[in-house]
Design a protein around this motif. Structure first.
Motif, PDB file in Angstrom:
ATOM      1  N   VAL A  24       4.248  -2.641   7.740  1.00  0.00           N
ATOM      2  CA  VAL A  24       3.054  -3.102   7.036  1.00  0.00           C
ATOM      3  C   VAL A  24       3.565  -3.693   5.721  1.00  0.00           C
ATOM      4  O   VAL A  24       3.941  -2.965   4.811  1.00  0.00           O
ATOM      5  CB  VAL A  24       2.066  -1.949   6.769  1.00  0.00           C
ATOM      6  CG1 VAL A  24       0.814  -2.476   6.064  1.00  0.00           C
ATOM      7  CG2 VAL A  24       1.704  -1.231   8.060  1.00  0.00           C
TER       8      VAL A  24
ATOM      9  N   VAL B 218       5.446   1.344   5.744  1.00  0.00           N
ATOM     10  CA  VAL B 218       4.708   0.521   4.789  1.00  0.00           C
ATOM     11  C   VAL B 218       5.701   0.081   3.709  1.00  0.00           C
ATOM     12  O   VAL B 218       6.228   0.918   2.972  1.00  0.00           O
ATOM     13  CB  VAL B 218       3.530   1.300   4.167  1.00  0.00           C
ATOM     14  CG1 VAL B 218       2.749   0.412   3.209  1.00  0.00           C
ATOM     15  CG2 VAL B 218       2.621   1.865   5.259  1.00  0.00           C
TER      16      VAL B 218
ATOM     17  N   THR C  92       6.276  -1.327   0.389  1.00  0.00           N
ATOM     18  CA  THR C  92       5.363  -1.399  -0.740  1.00  0.00           C
ATOM     19  C   THR C  92       5.823  -2.272  -1.897  1.00  0.00           C
ATOM     20  O   THR C  92       4.988  -2.865  -2.587  1.00  0.00           O
ATOM     21  CB  THR C  92       5.082   0.007  -1.297  1.00  0.00           C
ATOM     22  OG1 THR C  92       6.317   0.604  -1.692  1.00  0.00           O
ATOM     23  CG2 THR C  92       4.391   0.875  -0.260  1.00  0.00           C
TER      24      THR C  92
END
Length: 110
Positions: free
Chosen positions: A85, A50, A52
């Motif tokens: 992601v 992920v 971020t």
């Protein structure tokens, strides 16, 4: 560690962070020591990474360092087979503009 032009990209798995460091011998505009110009934070999960947050410090903006950092991070993750992601809006934009990385990205959960 990866060298990308005037940048060195260091990976710190313990901190879940990649740092973009301007090599000291590449620019006369800044003092003669290595400078962290930005970083990309992530969260590692078993099958995904992920992404971020991407930051380039204001005094270093406008030199393409964020794109070089994101490209190096995606290139580092690709061999693992993990998907990314892209929670970070900059990473989302980068992937949209560079379709060679689209196969790595999965939709961000809402």
């Amino acid at each position: 560690m990866v060298n990308v032009g005037p940048l060195r990209i260091d990976h710190s798995p313990a901190q879940e962070r990649y740092e973009a460091i301007l090599n000291s011998d590449t620019s006369s505009d800044w003092p003669a020591d290595d400078r962290v110009v930005g970083y990309l934070d992530y969260v590692a999960e078993p099958y995904q990474v992920v992404l971020t947050h991407t930051v380039v410090h204001e005094q270093y903006s406008g030199h393409g360092y964020a794109a070089q950092l994101v490209r190096a991070v995606l290139d580092d993750i690709r061999p693992s087979g993990k998907q990314v992601v892209p929670v970070c809006s900059y990473v989302q934009s980068f992937i949209a503009q560079h379709p060679e990385y689209a196969d790595m990205a999965v939709p961000v959960p809402q």
